[in-house]
Design an enzyme around this catalytic site. Structure first.
Site, short mmCIF file in Angstrom:
data_model
loop_
_atom_site.label_atom_id
_atom_site.label_comp_id
_atom_site.label_asym_id
_atom_site.label_seq_id
_atom_site.Cartn_x
_atom_site.Cartn_y
_atom_site.Cartn_z
N HIS A 174 7.21 -13.44 5.44
CA HIS A 174 7.01 -12.04 5.86
C HIS A 174 5.64 -11.56 5.36
O HIS A 174 5.41 -11.44 4.16
CB HIS A 174 8.11 -11.15 5.29
CG HIS A 174 7.94 -9.71 5.64
ND1 HIS A 174 7.95 -9.26 6.95
CD2 HIS A 174 7.72 -8.61 4.88
CE1 HIS A 174 7.76 -7.95 6.97
NE2 HIS A 174 7.61 -7.53 5.72
N ASP A 176 3.05 -8.58 5.34
CA ASP A 176 2.78 -7.16 5.58
C ASP A 176 1.30 -6.96 5.91
O ASP A 176 0.45 -7.30 5.08
CB ASP A 176 3.13 -6.33 4.34
CG ASP A 176 4.62 -6.25 4.09
OD1 ASP A 176 5.34 -5.80 4.99
OD2 ASP A 176 5.07 -6.65 3.00
N ASP A 288 12.27 -5.94 7.56
CA ASP A 288 11.75 -5.04 6.53
C ASP A 288 11.62 -3.56 6.88
O ASP A 288 11.38 -2.76 5.98
CB ASP A 288 10.39 -5.56 6.04
CG ASP A 288 10.07 -5.14 4.62
OD1 ASP A 288 11.02 -4.83 3.86
OD2 ASP A 288 8.89 -5.10 4.25
N ASP A 425 8.31 -12.56 1.08
CA ASP A 425 6.97 -12.02 1.33
C ASP A 425 5.89 -13.05 1.02
O ASP A 425 5.84 -13.60 -0.08
CB ASP A 425 6.74 -10.78 0.48
CG ASP A 425 7.60 -9.60 0.90
OD1 ASP A 425 8.30 -9.71 1.92
OD2 ASP A 425 7.58 -8.56 0.20
N HIS A 568 5.38 -0.90 9.00
CA HIS A 568 6.37 -0.17 8.21
C HIS A 568 5.92 0.17 6.79
O HIS A 568 6.72 0.76 6.04
CB HIS A 568 7.69 -0.96 8.18
CG HIS A 568 7.54 -2.36 7.66
ND1 HIS A 568 7.40 -3.44 8.49
CD2 HIS A 568 7.50 -2.86 6.40
CE1 HIS A 568 7.27 -4.55 7.78
NE2 HIS A 568 7.34 -4.23 6.50
#
Length: 647
Positions: A174, A176, A288, A425, A568
């Site tokens: 994941h 971000d 998420d 992450d 997000h």
């Protein structure tokens, strides 16, 4: 209505006549010769006459008030007779004015044929309506044992004798696009290494699988790799080892984002994938976002996705759905009378999407199968029991321990097909982690698959591999409702991950940037329309060479920056301050670029003689009505200074 107008006109005429009569009388009094006698001394007889005339005027005024009152009453009576009670404002007991409801609607009625979903009548019944579910739950947060927010799970060893358990372990990372670090910092520190290692390590064994969702990162990486590496990526996608899930520019927030921006970032990602890799996403992956809107499944369904996965749902909802085996369902729009908006949704049951909370209900055991945490590494297991490398000597014991978790997790679902995510992450950023995870898990899979008495088939898989196996198991084609699975409508707000930790502050945090987001959206749409119109005119007039076609790049960059801000941790306001400033600068630059696009297009469109158009970036013909100095500045209105010379 005609009668009402006639009465109103008649009343107005009578009122005018009465007022005019009063005016004439006052005028006569004002010009009375007796008033102009010398010295201002009036004889008593004159004063008497003046008093009489004043009394007459007062009487006439009183009569005039009565006439107007009668006219008003007549109009009200006629209106009430023609249309029922008159809709007039009235005083409430607290002294304020109140408007009564309109006796008939002030808008045109909508024909049922205008709305396709209105034709189906009441439609099919729903199994789960989220408002009703929320009202049922006690939200008591009872201790569930090893699964703190759940309950103890038991099973019989022979439950899978007739139908073996099919396990798909889905490796993921994941990423971000901004949170603790900025988008660019994350890319250079971690993301580019994850993707570079992915190309190398996936080619070492065709049984390996991986999924990726954030196209913003992927496109930046793509622009910096060789043609040879691009070809390898296309091969990995083509043979099913690498899957692009959801395919949006980011994994968007679903509470603050406007649907325009949600669609726009989805289109931007899908068009990039189609153009560069030639693939269309089939499954949605949203682990998420802090709660889930019912808008997103609708958009994914309309984008031809057939399945989706969600994770951050209130722990009490997860527990309730797990206890009733409703963690997988067809998600339907509340206004849909049939199944035209249905999309199959998988809800993850446990606390998080990290490895300790995905293999089964006991995080202490699952953490022992996160091989990045092997002794000697930078991270370890909080439960103080470290993972052990898989060898021939311990594979039987370790495989049995992991299989027990798989079986317990599968009891929460209705099929014998199980999804087990494997990631966290920014995982897989070093080759050593790829080796540790894939080699140790493959040894476990090889052992499990070689033991017919265990009745399990385990393998690496993508998200669509899992959905396809599930559809095949229940005997349907992708997109159809699996028999025996519930239908749900509603959304999953508000989210709490534990105790009373409700994730609702982000609805309003950093409101300035939430506002700037909407301003950029409006300018983007306006710029797209004006640019398209101007370009069409220029092509028609054969003046395409004189028009600034480079404005399309400005449009594209603005779309991508707007899409990036739907992440997000961006529009939510949950990123670090330096990251928020970076987002703000991107938004401001895009806003300035869009204003330039609008100025150029408007200049061309307003010209009567298109041949007179000359593009000059240094001296634009028009200017905007406001400017922003910095990313955190309020807009300042442009002041037009006038002097003797024309402008």
């Amino acid at each position: 209505m005609k009668l009402k107008k006639q009465v109103t006109v008649c009343g107005a005429a009578i009122f005018c006549v009465a007022v005019f009569s009063l005016y004439l009388m006052l005028d006569r009094v004002q010009h009375d010769p007796a008033r102009h006698q010398s010295g201002g001394n009036f004889p008593r007889s004159q004063i008497s006459v003046l008093q009489n005339r004043i009394e007459q005027l007062e009487q006439l005024l009183e009569e005039n008030h009565e006439i107007i009152s009668h006219i008003k009453d007549s109009v009200l009576e006629l209106t009430a007779h023609a249309e029922g009670q008159p809709a007039l404002p009235h005083h409430t007991p607290n002294g304020s004015w109140a408007l009564p409801p309109e006796s008939r609607p002030s808008f045109l009625s909508v024909s049922p044929q205008d709305c396709q979903f209105a034709l189906g009548g009441k439609g099919q019944s729903l199994d789960l309506q989220m408002l009703a579910v929320y009202s049922l739950l006690p939200f008591d947060n009872q201790d569930g044992g090893v699964w703190k927010q759940g309950f103890d799970i038991a099973y019989e060893p022979n439950e899978w004798d007739a139908e073996p358990l099919q396990v798909f372990v889905v490796p993921h990372s994941h990423n971000d696009p901004g949170w603790i670090k900025t988008f660019d910092k994350y890319y250079y520190d971690q993301t580019q290494h994850i993707l570079n290692s992915m190309v190398l390590k996936m080619q070492e064994d065709p049984r390996r699988r991986f999924i990726w969702s954030e196209i913003s990162f992927f496109s930046k990486w793509w622009d910096n790799i060789s043609a040879q590496k691009r070809a390898a990526v296309r091969r990995l996608v083509g043979n099913g080892q690498l899957e692009m899930v959801t395919g949006g520019w980011v994994m968007p927030d679903e509470a603050n984002s406007h649907y325009f921006a949600m669609i726009d970032q989805l289109i931007e990602g899908h068009q990039w994938l189609e153009k560069n890799i030639g693939v269309t996403p089939r499954s949605g992956w949203a682990v998420d976002p802090f709660g889930y809107s019912s808008t997103m499944p609708y958009l994914l369904k309309r984008s031809n996705l057939t399945g989706m996965l969600i994770q951050r749902v209130h722990y009490a909802i997860k527990k309730h759905f797990a206890a009733t085996q409703n963690l997988e369902f067809m998600w339907r729009q509340t206004w849909d009378p049939d199944s035209s908006t249905d999309i199959f949704c998988h809800m993850m049951p446990f606390y998080s999407y990290d490895v300790p909370h995905t293999c089964g209900p006991d995080p202490k055991i699952c953490c022992q199968f996160d091989f990045k945490r092997l002794p000697g590494g930078r991270i370890n297991c909080p439960w103080k029991v470290p993972p052990r490398a898989i060898t021939e000597a311990n594979v039987a014991e370790r495989a049995q321990l992991l299989l027990d978790q798989y079986r317990k997790k599968s009891k929460l679902y209705r099929s014998k097909v199980l999804l087990v995510p494997l990631g966290d992450d920014f995982r897989y950023d070093k080759p050593q982690e790829w080796d540790a995870q894939f080699l140790n898990y493959q040894r476990i899979f090889d052992f499990l698959n070689s033991q017919p008495n265990l009745h399990v088939q385990a393998q690496f898989g993508t998200l669509s591999d899992y959905f396809d196996a599930l559809y095949k198991k229940v005997g349907i084609v992708p997109g159809m409702k699996p028999p025996g699975f519930p239908v749900l409508s509603g959304d999953f707000f508000s989210y709490a991950d534990r105790e009373d930790h409700y994730w609702t502050g982000y609805y309003t945090s950093r409101p300035f940037y939430k506002s700037l987001d909407r301003v950029l959206e409006a300018h983007l749409r306006g710029a797209e329309i004006l640019y398209s119109l101007a370009l069409a005119h220029a092509r028609h007039a054969g003046a395409e060479s004189r028009y600034p076609l480079s404005d399309y790049t400005l449009l594209s960059n603005a779309r991508r920056n707007l899409g990036l801000f739907q992440h997000h941790d961006a529009i939510t306001g949950t990123a670090k301050e330096a990251v928020v400033v970076d987002y703000g600068v991107r938004l401001l630059h895009s806003l300035a670029s869009l204003k330039r696009v609008i100025i150029n297009a408007a200049h061309y469109l307003v010209l009567g003689d298109k041949d007179a158009y000359r593009y000059d970036s240094a001296a634009p013909f028009l200017s905007t009505d406001d400017t922003r100095l910095n990313q955190d500045s309020l807009p300042e209105k442009t002041v037009i200074k006038l002097d003797a010379s024309p402008r």
